[in-house]
Design an enzyme around this catalytic site. Structure first.
Site, short mmCIF file in Angstrom:
data_model
loop_
_atom_site.label_atom_id
_atom_site.label_comp_id
_atom_site.label_asym_id
_atom_site.label_seq_id
_atom_site.Cartn_x
_atom_site.Cartn_y
_atom_site.Cartn_z
CB THR A 12 -6.14 21.49 23.64
OG1 THR A 12 -5.36 22.43 22.90
CG2 THR A 12 -5.83 20.08 23.16
N GLY A 13 -8.23 23.48 25.11
CA GLY A 13 -8.59 24.83 25.51
C GLY A 13 -9.85 25.31 24.82
N GLY A 14 -10.76 24.37 24.54
CA GLY A 14 -11.97 24.72 23.81
C GLY A 14 -13.09 25.25 24.68
CB SER A 16 -12.51 30.31 27.52
OG SER A 16 -11.12 30.04 27.54
N GLY A 17 -12.70 31.64 24.79
CA GLY A 17 -11.97 32.41 23.80
C GLY A 17 -12.00 31.84 22.39
CB SER A 137 1.25 34.29 19.52
OG SER A 137 1.24 35.68 19.82
CE1 TYR A 150 1.15 33.27 24.65
CE2 TYR A 150 1.70 35.05 23.13
CZ TYR A 150 0.85 34.03 23.54
OH TYR A 150 -0.30 33.80 22.84
#
Length: 249
Positions: A12-14, A16-17, A137, A150
């Site tokens: 997922t979120g693949g 960018s970054g 994180s 966050y």
């Protein structure tokens, strides 16, 4: 290289970054890769960049219906998956006194809710012996200015991952958390750092990192590969910090 040959990986979120760097590496290692992202055109561009037959599936990670549809697509197209990387996330740096309800809800919806319902939907199509990587994180353990919400979302992800490591143990599915420190991605611009101030910002941050620099997305991808591949076959329930030692200070 072929450490993931014959495997299907969903990230997922693949687009960018860290997610994109991971998708590229997994594809080079032989995996069939499926990526998600909110913006269809950006997902399409990333698929072309990844190559190797990568597939895009646009959608909103905050929406459980998206995850259910993704799981159905993966089952139909590939018969199941072997690796699931819950990477999609957002961040807004704001002091607690200034956090709006919209900021709070967005971060929890995408980071925590998205991760939870993503795993809930994908677990039934994940093959026994597979791997789940939840991207957390450094902020979940280390107090950073302006990160209270966050950090809360990432702490929740850590709690999910530990629970899932036991919940899925009878299926041989390993679940780990990968926690980046400051990483050189487009998120720096999203934090509002103008291009002319980037060098100064990076120098300031580097002073708080024992290794003296930001991580490269490719370094996080290599850590994800370790957790996803047979190299990490006896590793489950951990929080792997890839932060240049920042958590020590």
């Amino acid at each position: 290289m072929s450490s993931l040959k014959g495997k299907t990986a969903v990230i997922t979120g693949g687009n960018s970054g860290i997610g994109l760097a991971t998708a590229k590496l997994f594809a080079r290692e032989g995996a069939e890769v499926v990526i998600t992202g909110r913006r269809g055109q950006v997902v399409d561009d990333a698929v072309r960049e990844i190559g190797a037959g990568a597939v895009g599936f646009p959608g909103d990670s905050a929406d459980p219906a998206h995850h259910r549809a993704l799981a159905g697509f993966v089952r139909e197209r590939f018969g199941g998956a072997d690796i699931y990387v819950a990477n999609a996330g957002v961040i807004t740096i704001t002091a607690s006194s200034d956090v709006t309800e919209a900021e709070y809800d967005q971060q929890f919806a995408i980071n925590a809710r998205g991760t939870f319902f993503g795993v809930q939907s994908m677990a039934p199509v994940l093959r026994d012996g597979g791997a789940i990587i939840c991207v957390g994180s450094l902020a979940s353990d280390k107090v950073l200015d302006g990160h209270p919400v966050y950090a809360g979302t990432k702490a929740a992800i850590g709690a999910f991952a530990r629970s899932w490591a036991l919940e899925f143990k009878d299926r041989g599915i390993r679940v780990n958390m990968l926690s980046p420190g400051p990483t050189d991605t487009a998120i720096v611009e999203k934090l509002g750092v103008p291009p002319e101030e980037r060098a100064g910002f990076e120098a300031m941050m580097a002073g708080a990192i024992p290794l003296g620099r930001f991580a490269r997305p490719e370094e996080l991808a290599q850590a994800a590969l370790f957790l996803a591949s047979d190299a990490g076959s006896f590793v489950t329930g951990i929080n792997l910090r890839v932060d240049g030692g920042m958590a020590l200070l």
